[in-house]
Design an enzyme around this catalytic site. Structure first.
Site, PDB file in Angstrom:
ATOM      1  N   SER A 101      25.320  39.322  81.458  1.00 18.53           N
ATOM      2  CA  SER A 101      26.564  39.242  80.696  1.00 18.53           C
ATOM      3  C   SER A 101      26.266  38.667  79.321  1.00 18.53           C
ATOM      4  O   SER A 101      25.606  37.630  79.212  1.00 18.53           O
ATOM      5  CB  SER A 101      27.575  38.347  81.410  1.00 18.53           C
ATOM      6  N   ASP A 122      46.346  43.943  89.435  1.00 15.85           N
ATOM      7  CA  ASP A 122      45.412  43.824  88.317  1.00 15.85           C
ATOM      8  C   ASP A 122      44.390  44.960  88.313  1.00 15.85           C
ATOM      9  O   ASP A 122      44.132  45.585  87.284  1.00 15.85           O
ATOM     10  CB  ASP A 122      44.684  42.477  88.376  1.00 15.85           C
ATOM     11  N   GLY A 171      40.883  32.431  78.598  1.00 18.59           N
ATOM     12  CA  GLY A 171      42.012  31.599  79.024  1.00 18.59           C
ATOM     13  C   GLY A 171      43.355  32.267  78.923  1.00 18.59           C
ATOM     14  O   GLY A 171      44.388  31.627  79.126  1.00 18.59           O
ATOM     15  N   ALA A 172      43.380  33.579  78.643  1.00 17.59           N
ATOM     16  CA  ALA A 172      44.661  34.250  78.413  1.00 17.59           C
ATOM     17  C   ALA A 172      45.313  34.753  79.691  1.00 17.59           C
ATOM     18  O   ALA A 172      46.479  35.146  79.679  1.00 17.59           O
ATOM     19  CB  ALA A 172      44.464  35.411  77.437  1.00 17.59           C
ATOM     20  N   SER A 220      43.285  39.093  83.117  1.00 20.15           N
ATOM     21  CA  SER A 220      42.543  39.747  84.201  1.00 20.15           C
ATOM     22  C   SER A 220      41.197  40.315  83.792  1.00 20.15           C
ATOM     23  O   SER A 220      40.867  41.459  84.072  1.00 20.15           O
ATOM     24  CB  SER A 220      43.384  40.854  84.848  1.00 20.15           C
ATOM     25  N   SER A 221      40.380  39.485  83.164  1.00 20.84           N
ATOM     26  CA  SER A 221      39.016  39.910  82.874  1.00 20.84           C
ATOM     27  C   SER A 221      38.224  40.117  84.162  1.00 20.84           C
ATOM     28  O   SER A 221      37.327  40.965  84.216  1.00 20.84           O
ATOM     29  CB  SER A 221      38.315  38.879  81.986  1.00 20.84           C
ATOM     30  N   SER A 222      38.554  39.370  85.215  1.00 17.39           N
ATOM     31  CA  SER A 222      37.820  39.540  86.476  1.00 17.39           C
ATOM     32  C   SER A 222      38.085  40.920  87.072  1.00 17.39           C
ATOM     33  O   SER A 222      37.155  41.594  87.540  1.00 17.39           O
ATOM     34  CB  SER A 222      38.213  38.450  87.482  1.00 17.39           C
ATOM     35  N   GLU A 265      37.361  41.056  95.377  1.00 19.16           N
ATOM     36  CA  GLU A 265      37.910  39.761  94.979  1.00 19.16           C
ATOM     37  C   GLU A 265      38.485  39.008  96.169  1.00 19.16           C
ATOM     38  O   GLU A 265      38.344  37.791  96.276  1.00 19.16           O
ATOM     39  CB  GLU A 265      38.977  39.945  93.894  1.00 19.16           C
TER      40      GLU A 265
END
Length: 372
Positions: free
Chosen positions: A64, A164, A114-115, A118-120, A152
């Protein structure tokens, strides 16, 4: 492309392909997905891009650009931290009997930190989309989303619903994605804000309060307990709200009130969007926030101040979005009131000695896709 250059640097070869999956923001329908209810998210312009090549030896190598050191996994079970979201997708596909071999992967994310966007899920979906194409698995976009959700739930250990991952996989540009989380049926709903002289601002508080994940699991358990007490499979089956509330007390009563009314708000927003009455959606955003704050109890002071000051600054409506306890709020704002809303929110934060939140417009973007 930065991710391609990093792939060359890391693995000494060109990637076979580059894929992108977006984050999401939920217009309305919060904490309804795991209650078999209705949601109305859309994909945002930010997400996760992955350069990927297959490997014949089954090894997974991950890097990453946001976290530094590369990870080499002989088995997905060896993964830790952020790598578990990616490795979990390999695990799910292999457990289901799919021929998902190894891969060299470099990922680059630009979802604001921190927004709560849903980056995950974007990471899971981009890996699933790449593996589906590289190994010819023949999965539909919804099947990729379900594999990502299972990763997840069962591998990472976060009991999220399907919203998501589905939004990341299936969304279309200029559209919101209506989804029935029981049937998994979806419909695209036109959401062209510019046509109506409107913007949807994301107000990223940048805060994330401790115990958020544990509180999320508690809310889900409250809902499951209430459904059992009411004799229904899920809270989406409650048709007599007054009768249901009369049978419940405490937290379960409040959770049911939120979920049932939130489902109705989703349907009402869809009706307004189809009628072209987009400005009138604001009142339902306000009602959703009050319900999330008072009945579901997943807001926090930073989110409440963001919502209240946005409305005071002239927003048509605003609410917290996402799981809660931090993250972002959204505000529906006429073009000529955008600066007024920005000033009102940043002023309210400054008065309290808080760091200024990031505020940016979000337009509905396309879902997961191959870039090269």
């Amino acid at each position: 492309m930065r991710v391609v250059e990093a792939f060359r640097e890391s693995y000494g070869a060109e990637p076979v392909g580059v894929w992108h999956a977006p984050g999401r923001v939920n217009l309305i329908g919060e904490h309804t997905d795991y209650n078999d209810g209705f949601v109305l998210p859309f994909a945002v312009p930010w997400g996760v891009t992955a350069a990927v090549s297959p490997r014949e030896d089954g090894v997974v190598r991950l890097r990453s650009l946001q976290t530094g050191a590369p990870v080499t996994l002989e088995s997905p079970d060896e993964a830790e931290g952020w790598a578990r979201y990616a490795a979990g997708v390999f695990w799910v596909l292999r457990e289901a009997g799919h021929r998902a071999g190894g891969a060299d992967v470099v990922i680059d994310g630009d979802v604001p930190q921190g927004a709560g966007l849903s980056s995950s899920a974007a990471l899971e979906v981009v890996v699933g989309t790449a593996l589906n194409e590289l190994y010819g698995l023949g999965l539909s976009k919804m099947e990729v989303a379900l594999a990502a959700q299972k990763a997840e739930n069962d591998f990472v250990g976060m009991p999220c619903g399907i919203m998501d991952q589905a939004a990341s996989a299936l969304a279309q540009e200029g559209q919101a994605l209506f989804m029935d989380c029981r049937s998994l049926g979806t419909r695209n709903i036109p959401f062209d804000l510019a046509q109506h002289g409107l913007q949807l601002l994301i107000i990223n508080t940048g805060v994330h309060h401790e115990l958020a994940d544990g509180q999320y699991a508690r809310r889900r358990q409250d809902c499951e307990n209430a459904a059992k007490r009411l004799g229904v499979d899920a809270l989406r089956d409650v048709t007599d709200l007054a009768g249901a509330l009369a049978k419940l007390g405490g937290d379960e009563r409040k959770r049911v009130q939120h979920v049932v009314t939130e489902n109705h708000r989703v349907e009402a927003v869809i009706g307004l969007l189809r009628a072209g009455a987009v400005r009138e959606v604001g009142a339902l955003l306000n009602a959703s926030h009050l319900s999330l704050r008072d009945q579901y109890e997943v807001s926090c002071v930073e989110l409440d101040v963001a919502v209240e000051s946005a409305v005071q600054g002239g927003a048509r409506g605003a609410r917290m979005t996402g799981g809660g306890f931090g993250g972002s709020a959204i505000a529906l704002v006429a073009d000529d009131r955008v600066e007024s809303v920005r000033e009102s929110v940043t002023g309210a934060y400054a008065e309290r000695g808080w760091a200024a939140p990031e505020i940016y417009p979000a337009t509905p973007a396309a879902g997961a896709r191959r870039l090269t």
